[in-house]
Design an enzyme around this catalytic site. Sequence first.
Site, PDB file in Angstrom:
ATOM      1  N   LYS A  53     -54.914 -17.519  -6.192  1.00 39.26           N
ATOM      2  CA  LYS A  53     -56.141 -17.747  -6.968  1.00 39.26           C
ATOM      3  C   LYS A  53     -56.689 -19.139  -6.677  1.00 39.26           C
ATOM      4  O   LYS A  53     -57.890 -19.338  -6.497  1.00 39.26           O
ATOM      5  CB  LYS A  53     -55.863 -17.564  -8.468  1.00 39.26           C
ATOM      6  CG  LYS A  53     -55.642 -16.109  -8.844  1.00 39.26           C
ATOM      7  CD  LYS A  53     -55.155 -15.919 -10.262  1.00 39.26           C
ATOM      8  CE  LYS A  53     -54.826 -14.443 -10.498  1.00 39.26           C
ATOM      9  NZ  LYS A  53     -54.221 -14.174 -11.802  1.00 39.26           N
ATOM     10  N   GLN A  97     -51.548 -16.952 -16.716  1.00 36.05           N
ATOM     11  CA  GLN A  97     -50.941 -15.969 -15.816  1.00 36.05           C
ATOM     12  C   GLN A  97     -49.894 -15.144 -16.576  1.00 36.05           C
ATOM     13  O   GLN A  97     -48.973 -15.694 -17.164  1.00 36.05           O
ATOM     14  CB  GLN A  97     -50.295 -16.690 -14.616  1.00 36.05           C
ATOM     15  CG  GLN A  97     -49.738 -15.759 -13.570  1.00 36.05           C
ATOM     16  CD  GLN A  97     -50.806 -14.885 -12.911  1.00 36.05           C
ATOM     17  OE1 GLN A  97     -51.867 -15.353 -12.532  1.00 36.05           O
ATOM     18  NE2 GLN A  97     -50.524 -13.594 -12.797  1.00 36.05           N
ATOM     19  N   ASP A 120     -60.429 -13.528 -17.480  1.00 35.56           N
ATOM     20  CA  ASP A 120     -59.619 -12.333 -17.239  1.00 35.56           C
ATOM     21  C   ASP A 120     -60.118 -11.147 -18.079  1.00 35.56           C
ATOM     22  O   ASP A 120     -59.715 -10.014 -17.860  1.00 35.56           O
ATOM     23  CB  ASP A 120     -58.145 -12.601 -17.612  1.00 35.56           C
ATOM     24  CG  ASP A 120     -57.291 -12.936 -16.392  1.00 35.56           C
ATOM     25  OD1 ASP A 120     -57.702 -12.591 -15.267  1.00 35.56           O
ATOM     26  OD2 ASP A 120     -56.213 -13.539 -16.570  1.00 35.56           O
TER      27      ASP A 120
END
Length: 282
Positions: A53, A97, A120
């Site tokens: 990422k 994460q 997200d």
Amino acid sequence: MPVKIIDGKRIAKKIKAELKNEVLNLKKKGVIPELAVILVGENPSSKIYVKNKEKACQEIGIISKVYTFGKNVVQKDILSLIFRLNRDKKINGILVQLPLPKKFDTKRIINMIDPEKDVDCFHPENVGRLFLGFPRFFPCTPAGIMEILSRNNLKIAGKNMVIVGRSNVVGKPLAVMATNADATVTLAHSKTKKLKEKCLWADILVSATGKIGLIKADMVKQGAIVIDVGINYNKSGKLTGDVDFERVKRKAMAITPVPGGVGPMTIAMLLKNTIKAAKDNI
Ligand code: NDP
């Protein structure tokens, strides 16, 4: 007609080039999109995802900052960091994460993220908005799948989509997005009876289970579109999906490989969300 092997890497590259231009335009207005990534613990896959990422952000000019915590960190410290990042006007996107080590309350941590920075799309407010049809963000993996379909001119309106796997990250939000795009959706899972029969109904079959070889050729309708979300390692350590690719490709009209299918698209969609958050903040 020969099967179309969908090159997710190539589509993601094209999207990244488009996004790079958007970042350049934002920079002219004095805005540089910035993403904060929180990594907790020692999960090797999580470390790789975070690195990828970071690299993707750098490629297109997004600033990415990674905040790393050892597994002994206390939850309060993670919450305080999110509190600080929420208030930091320079930060447009925040992601934690997942999965977090078991001792943490993932729900509480995700709920702490400012929904306007939740790139997200895991915060309940954003999930609710998606469900009700006025989304702020689209969750990255389902958005990547929808993008793969649209960029290959594969229409979904009126089609039967069968999704195997009902996680909050992939299956459920994809079911909502595909329903909103006029597909007729079946959402299957480990308790589904007669899975084969249901899969054979699919014009578009999506597998997101993490089970190697679950989707076999006799479960796929001739001419179907097959999207493999699975990221698994076989006994020899080779990266592989949920679908028996070699046999299924002989029946499918189009199919995504693993690696090089959905994976690169997920990251591209994260970049897209981060830029959207930056634009919304101008
Ligand atoms: P989860 O483990 O959260 O969910 C798996 C789902 O699969 C569950 O709904 C489960 O059913 C279902 N399932 C498991 N076994 C079977 C079976 N035998 N028959 C039917 N359904 C079954 O996984 P995720 O959604 O997070 O991820 C799924 C896969 O996709 C993983 O391999 C993951 O690594 C990969 N992934 C890939 C991404 C990408 O960018 N390419 C992004 C995210 C995930 P039940 O609910 O009943 O337990």
